[in-house]
Motif scaffolding. Structure first.
Motif, PDB file in Angstrom:
ATOM      1  N   ARG A 105      41.593 -47.864 -67.130  1.00 26.37           N
ATOM      2  CA  ARG A 105      40.555 -48.204 -68.123  1.00 26.37           C
ATOM      3  C   ARG A 105      39.319 -47.341 -67.890  1.00 26.37           C
ATOM      4  O   ARG A 105      38.196 -47.841 -67.815  1.00 26.37           O
ATOM      5  CB  ARG A 105      40.151 -49.680 -67.985  1.00 26.37           C
ATOM      6  N   GLU A 106      39.551 -46.046 -67.767  1.00 28.14           N
ATOM      7  CA  GLU A 106      38.456 -45.180 -67.372  1.00 28.14           C
ATOM      8  C   GLU A 106      37.291 -45.195 -68.358  1.00 28.14           C
ATOM      9  O   GLU A 106      36.132 -45.224 -67.963  1.00 28.14           O
ATOM     10  CB  GLU A 106      38.985 -43.755 -67.202  1.00 28.14           C
ATOM     11  N   THR A 107      37.621 -45.188 -69.645  1.00 27.97           N
ATOM     12  CA  THR A 107      36.534 -45.185 -70.625  1.00 27.97           C
ATOM     13  C   THR A 107      35.731 -46.476 -70.542  1.00 27.97           C
ATOM     14  O   THR A 107      34.501 -46.469 -70.576  1.00 27.97           O
ATOM     15  CB  THR A 107      37.110 -45.012 -72.048  1.00 27.97           C
ATOM     16  N   HIS A 108      36.442 -47.588 -70.397  1.00 27.55           N
ATOM     17  CA  HIS A 108      35.735 -48.863 -70.265  1.00 27.55           C
ATOM     18  C   HIS A 108      34.786 -48.821 -69.074  1.00 27.55           C
ATOM     19  O   HIS A 108      33.641 -49.267 -69.157  1.00 27.55           O
ATOM     20  CB  HIS A 108      36.728 -50.014 -70.056  1.00 27.55           C
ATOM     21  N   LEU A 109      35.286 -48.278 -67.979  1.00 35.41           N
ATOM     22  CA  LEU A 109      34.484 -48.234 -66.768  1.00 35.41           C
ATOM     23  C   LEU A 109      33.217 -47.410 -66.974  1.00 35.41           C
ATOM     24  O   LEU A 109      32.120 -47.809 -66.584  1.00 35.41           O
ATOM     25  CB  LEU A 109      35.314 -47.672 -65.611  1.00 35.41           C
ATOM     26  N   ARG A 110      33.364 -46.285 -67.625  1.00 32.90           N
ATOM     27  CA  ARG A 110      32.186 -45.441 -67.881  1.00 32.90           C
ATOM     28  C   ARG A 110      31.167 -46.164 -68.749  1.00 32.90           C
ATOM     29  O   ARG A 110      29.961 -46.113 -68.495  1.00 32.90           O
ATOM     30  CB  ARG A 110      32.600 -44.144 -68.598  1.00 32.90           C
ATOM     31  N   VAL A 111      31.660 -46.834 -69.782  1.00 30.83           N
ATOM     32  CA  VAL A 111      30.753 -47.552 -70.678  1.00 30.83           C
ATOM     33  C   VAL A 111      30.053 -48.680 -69.914  1.00 30.83           C
ATOM     34  O   VAL A 111      28.841 -48.871 -70.012  1.00 30.83           O
ATOM     35  CB  VAL A 111      31.523 -48.112 -71.903  1.00 30.83           C
ATOM     36  N   LEU A 112      30.830 -49.409 -69.126  1.00 31.99           N
ATOM     37  CA  LEU A 112      30.254 -50.522 -68.367  1.00 31.99           C
ATOM     38  C   LEU A 112      29.164 -50.039 -67.399  1.00 31.99           C
ATOM     39  O   LEU A 112      28.082 -50.617 -67.338  1.00 31.99           O
ATOM     40  CB  LEU A 112      31.352 -51.264 -67.584  1.00 31.99           C
ATOM     41  N   ARG A 132      20.619 -54.144 -77.148  1.00 32.25           N
ATOM     42  CA  ARG A 132      21.536 -53.462 -78.037  1.00 32.25           C
ATOM     43  C   ARG A 132      22.732 -53.034 -77.183  1.00 32.25           C
ATOM     44  O   ARG A 132      22.544 -52.516 -76.089  1.00 32.25           O
ATOM     45  CB  ARG A 132      20.847 -52.237 -78.626  1.00 32.25           C
ATOM     46  N   VAL A 133      23.930 -53.307 -77.661  1.00 29.30           N
ATOM     47  CA  VAL A 133      25.116 -52.986 -76.866  1.00 29.30           C
ATOM     48  C   VAL A 133      25.870 -51.830 -77.503  1.00 29.30           C
ATOM     49  O   VAL A 133      26.213 -51.879 -78.678  1.00 29.30           O
ATOM     50  CB  VAL A 133      26.045 -54.224 -76.749  1.00 29.30           C
ATOM     51  N   TYR A 134      26.085 -50.783 -76.727  1.00 31.65           N
ATOM     52  CA  TYR A 134      26.845 -49.628 -77.218  1.00 31.65           C
ATOM     53  C   TYR A 134      28.246 -49.694 -76.636  1.00 31.65           C
ATOM     54  O   TYR A 134      28.428 -49.599 -75.428  1.00 31.65           O
ATOM     55  CB  TYR A 134      26.177 -48.319 -76.792  1.00 31.65           C
ATOM     56  N   LEU A 135      29.230 -49.842 -77.509  1.00 31.48           N
ATOM     57  CA  LEU A 135      30.600 -50.025 -77.024  1.00 31.48           C
ATOM     58  C   LEU A 135      31.262 -48.715 -76.610  1.00 31.48           C
ATOM     59  O   LEU A 135      32.326 -48.722 -75.999  1.00 31.48           O
ATOM     60  CB  LEU A 135      31.449 -50.696 -78.100  1.00 31.48           C
ATOM     61  N   LYS A 136      30.633 -47.598 -76.960  1.00 27.39           N
ATOM     62  CA  LYS A 136      31.285 -46.316 -76.670  1.00 27.39           C
ATOM     63  C   LYS A 136      30.447 -45.375 -75.826  1.00 27.39           C
ATOM     64  O   LYS A 136      30.937 -44.352 -75.380  1.00 27.39           O
ATOM     65  CB  LYS A 136      31.626 -45.607 -77.987  1.00 27.39           C
ATOM     66  N   LYS A 137      29.208 -45.691 -75.628  1.00 31.56           N
ATOM     67  CA  LYS A 137      28.318 -44.749 -74.948  1.00 31.56           C
ATOM     68  C   LYS A 137      28.661 -44.657 -73.457  1.00 31.56           C
ATOM     69  O   LYS A 137      28.754 -45.664 -72.763  1.00 31.56           O
ATOM     70  CB  LYS A 137      26.880 -45.234 -75.113  1.00 31.56           C
ATOM     71  N   THR A 138      28.866 -43.438 -72.982  1.00 35.02           N
ATOM     72  CA  THR A 138      29.290 -43.291 -71.589  1.00 35.02           C
ATOM     73  C   THR A 138      28.264 -42.586 -70.707  1.00 35.02           C
ATOM     74  O   THR A 138      28.425 -42.528 -69.498  1.00 35.02           O
ATOM     75  CB  THR A 138      30.601 -42.478 -71.504  1.00 35.02           C
ATOM     76  N   THR A 139      27.233 -42.017 -71.320  1.00 38.00           N
ATOM     77  CA  THR A 139      26.278 -41.303 -70.468  1.00 38.00           C
ATOM     78  C   THR A 139      24.890 -41.905 -70.579  1.00 38.00           C
ATOM     79  O   THR A 139      24.500 -42.441 -71.609  1.00 38.00           O
ATOM     80  CB  THR A 139      26.188 -39.812 -70.852  1.00 38.00           C
ATOM     81  N   GLY A 140      24.175 -41.804 -69.480  1.00 42.11           N
ATOM     82  CA  GLY A 140      22.819 -42.332 -69.453  1.00 42.11           C
ATOM     83  C   GLY A 140      22.186 -41.956 -68.138  1.00 42.11           C
ATOM     84  O   GLY A 140      22.845 -41.421 -67.254  1.00 42.11           O
ATOM     85  N   GLU A 141      20.928 -42.233 -68.019  1.00 46.84           N
ATOM     86  CA  GLU A 141      20.205 -41.862 -66.808  1.00 46.84           C
ATOM     87  C   GLU A 141      20.223 -42.997 -65.807  1.00 46.84           C
ATOM     88  O   GLU A 141      19.884 -44.127 -66.125  1.00 46.84           O
ATOM     89  CB  GLU A 141      18.748 -41.555 -67.171  1.00 46.84           C
ATOM     90  N   ASN A 142      20.637 -42.681 -64.619  1.00 42.15           N
ATOM     91  CA  ASN A 142      20.505 -43.642 -63.526  1.00 42.15           C
ATOM     92  C   ASN A 142      19.970 -42.895 -62.319  1.00 42.15           C
ATOM     93  O   ASN A 142      20.660 -42.700 -61.326  1.00 42.15           O
ATOM     94  CB  ASN A 142      21.859 -44.262 -63.177  1.00 42.15           C
ATOM     95  N   PRO A 143      18.732 -42.462 -62.406  1.00 43.46           N
ATOM     96  CA  PRO A 143      18.227 -41.470 -61.458  1.00 43.46           C
ATOM     97  C   PRO A 143      18.221 -41.905 -59.996  1.00 43.46           C
ATOM     98  O   PRO A 143      18.458 -41.087 -59.124  1.00 43.46           O
ATOM     99  CB  PRO A 143      16.799 -41.199 -61.947  1.00 43.46           C
ATOM    100  N   ASP A 144      17.998 -43.190 -59.754  1.00 40.56           N
ATOM    101  CA  ASP A 144      17.732 -43.549 -58.360  1.00 40.56           C
ATOM    102  C   ASP A 144      18.914 -44.142 -57.614  1.00 40.56           C
ATOM    103  O   ASP A 144      18.770 -44.570 -56.487  1.00 40.56           O
ATOM    104  CB  ASP A 144      16.581 -44.565 -58.294  1.00 40.56           C
ATOM    105  N   VAL A 145      20.061 -44.227 -58.265  1.00 37.92           N
ATOM    106  CA  VAL A 145      21.177 -44.888 -57.604  1.00 37.92           C
ATOM    107  C   VAL A 145      21.651 -44.035 -56.425  1.00 37.92           C
ATOM    108  O   VAL A 145      21.775 -42.819 -56.533  1.00 37.92           O
ATOM    109  CB  VAL A 145      22.334 -45.131 -58.592  1.00 37.92           C
TER     110      VAL A 145
END
Ligand code: UDP
Ligand code: MN
Length: 302
Positions: free
Chosen positions: A66-73, A27-40
């Motif tokens: 393109r800050e928003t794009h970067l966050r989503v990516l 599922r692709v979220y075009l606007k979602k910018t937050t999520g868990e990336n605990p181990d990076v």
């Protein structure tokens, strides 16, 4: 392709040839910018904790405004790379100042910088606005340069022309060195990808493409930049001598390197000068350029 990374030294088994935790279609979220990336780790780096990765990959993202794009990516991409069990680092590369954007030169700079930090064997050059729809499309390199973004929603999930090699592409560090990187001549132009396609073909390689069923991407909606850029374009055609123009003609100054847990952000001042003769467009040139642009899209650069 196998890398002897630190994990080998840590005495861990090689990760399985087929990553076991893939989900397939996502599922692709075009606007979602937050999520868990605990181990990076700092700099946007990660490697599988329990096995030795088969690939050591640098993800290179050319960036301006393109800050928003970067966050989503980033929210979308980190979990995919982790499920693919890659040993990876994420490099965002931005141009210092307000001069004409030179995406290709920035990607050359990120290549040099990443290799100065770590022994990456594979480079993925990645538009900031493309989101993979399927984690079976592996962010890895092969014995020939690989085009990952085969089917993009905005292009009706079809290849617009056969030689296209833009969006998301993968070259081994060695392949990239052998083509002398990208051309540095494409200021604000947008055809640097066609030039790379030509370099690849002139080096005797064929572009590999995963099946369309999995090599699918969505582009985060944005205003068409190239259409307007084409209006101002002076040159219909650029002849780049690839043995003289590329990694070996690169000139820049590293201005800063920022790191956080999601990325390494490089800012570079380009020392190469854009040709001064850029204001000769008139109505006649504009029309002609449009035709040439269409032809290029159809047939690629000669
Ligand atoms: N890009 C950017 N800022 C710009 C222009 C380009 O960050 O002002 C980068 C970004 O990675 C983007 C890529 O260059 O995805 C290609 O540009 P764009 O998306 O405008 O081209 P498209 O392929 O959509 O026509
Ligand atoms: Mn785009």
């Amino acid at each position: 392709m196998q890398d002897m990374t630190e994990a080998t030294a840590r005495g861990l088994e090689l990760c399985p040839a087929e990553p076991p935790f893939l989900r397939g279609r996502l599922r692709v979220y075009l606007k979602k910018t937050t999520g868990e990336n605990p181990d990076v780790r700092l700099g946007g780096k990660w490697r599988p904790p329990n096995c030795t990765a088969r690939h050591k990959v640098a993800i290179v993202i050319p960036f301006r405004d393109r800050e928003t794009h970067l966050r989503v990516l980033l929210r979308h991409l980190h979990p995919i790379l982790q499920r693919q069990q890659l040993d990876y680092g994420v490099y965002v590369v931005e141009q210092y100042g307000n001069g004409t954007f030179n995406k290709a030169t920035l990607m050359n700079i990120a290549y040099v910088f990443a290799l100065s930090e770590d022994d990456y064997s594979c480079f993925i050059f990645h538009d900031v606005d493309l989101l993979s729809e399927d984690d079976r499309n592996l962010y890895t390199c092969a014995d020939q340069p690989k085009h990952l973004s085969v089917a993009v929603d905005t292009l009706k999930y079809r290849l617009p022309y056969e030689d296209i090699f833009g969006g998301v592409v993968a070259l081994t560090a060695d392949q990239f060195r052998r083509v002398n990187g990208f051309s540095n001549l494409y200021w604000g132009w947008g055809a640097e990808d066609d030039d790379m396609s030509r370099r690849v073909r002139m080096s005797g390689w064929k572009i590999l493409r995963p099946p369309v069923s999995i090599a699918r991407f969505r582009m985060i909606p944005h205003k068409k930049r190239r259409a307007s850029a084409a209006k101002d374009r002076v040159y219909d055609h650029i002849v780049s001598n690839f043995t003289a123009d590329g990694l070996n003609s690169l000139e820049y100054e590293l201005v800063s390197v920022y790191k956080n847990r999601l990325l390494t952000h490089i800012v570079a001042n380009l020392k190469l000068q854009e040709p001064r003769w850029t204001n000769v467009t008139d109505e006649h040139t504009v029309t002609r350029n449009k035709t040439m642009h269409r032809n290029r899209r159809k047939y690629g650069n000669p």
